[in-house]
Design an enzyme around this catalytic site. Structure first.
Site: not given
Ligand code: GAR
Length: 190
Positions: A110, A142
Site C-alpha cells: 500500500h 486481514d
Molecule cells: C501501487 O501503488 C500499490 O501500492 C497500490 O496500487 C498501486 C498499483 O500499482 N495499492 C493500493 O493502493 C492498495 N490499497 P501497480 O499496479 O503498478 O503495481
C-alpha cells in the site's frame, strides 16, 4: 530447509509491482516463482506481463456475489498450489472466509505509511493532510481495508511542490524494492 515460494499475484491494473517481482526473479535476487496472475478486471496491463497460461481474469462483474467471486479465485490459487498470495495493486477487500483460507499467507502493498491513509488515492490523502514524510507499507492481510500486521515500511520525503504524480512516483520506486524484499524474507524463514 530451503523454501521457494509459489506465488499467486492478484492485480487490478498496471502491474508495475508484479513486474518488480518478475524482474527480481529473473535477475536471481528473488528465489520464488509466479504461478498465476489473477485480475478482477479484463484487459488490464498487468495481465500481459506474464505468459498467457499464467494470466487469468476473474471478472467481479461476472459473479452474483463476492462469495462466488472469491471462491473462484481461491480454487484457482489452490489448483496451482500457491503458497503465498500477493496483492499487488488489487483494489478489493477480501472476506474473512478468504483470508482464513490463506491464513498468514496473504501480503499487500500500500502506498502510505499505514495505519495512515488506507484506501483509495493514498498519496493524494497524504498530500491533502500535509504530512512531510510518506512512503509504503507491506503487510499481512486481514479482512479490513489495508489492515493487518505490518511486515515492512519504507519512508520518502514529501517535497515542496509535490503533486499526486510526483509523490506517487517517488513512493513507487520504494514499493518496487520493498515488495521483493519482503517475499525474500518469507523464502528465508519458512
Ligand atoms: C501501487 O501503488 C500499490 O501500492 C497500490 O496500487 C498501486 C498499483 O500499482 N495499492 C493500493 O493502493 C492498495 N490499497 P501497480 O499496479 O503498478 O503495481
Amino acid at each position: 530447509m530451503k523454501y521457494v515460494p509459489r506465488l499467486g499475484v492478484l492485480v487490478s491494473g498496471r502491474g508495475s509491482n508484479l513486474q518488480a517481482i518478475l524482474d527480481a526473479i529473473k535477475s536471481g535476487t528473488l528465489d520464488a516463482s509466479v504461478e498465476v496472475v489473477i485480475s478482477d478486471k479484463p484487459g488490464v496491463p498487468a495481465l500481459s506481463r506474464v505468459e498467457k497460461s499464467k494470466a487469468v481474469v476473474v471478472d467481479r462483474a461476472a459473479y452474483p456475489s463476492a462469495k462466488d467471486f472469491e471462491e473462484v479465485i481461491a480454487s484457482k490459487l489452490e489448483r496451482r498450489q500457491v503458497g503465498l498470495v500477493i496483492l499487488a495493486g488489487f483494489m478489493r477487500i477480501l472476506s474473512s472466509a478468504f483470508v482464513g483460507r490463506f491464513a498468514g499467507r496473504i501480503v499487500n502493498i500500500h502506498p502510505s505509511l499505514l495505519p495512515s491513509f488506507p484506501g483509495l488515492r493514498a498519496q493524494r490523502q497524504a498530500l491533502e493532510y500535509g504530512v512531510k514524510i510518506s512512503g509504503c507499507t507491506v503487510h499481512l492481510v486481514d479482512e479490513s481495508l489495508d489492515g493487518g500486521p505490518i511486515l515492512a515500511q519504507a519512508a520518502v520525503p514529501v517535497l515542496p511542490g509535490d503533486t499526486e504524480e510526483t509523490l506517487s512516483e517517488r513512493i513507487l520506486k520504494e514499493e518496487h524494492q520493498l515488495l521483493p524484499k519482503v517475499i525474500r524474507e518469507f523464502a528465508r524463514t519458512d
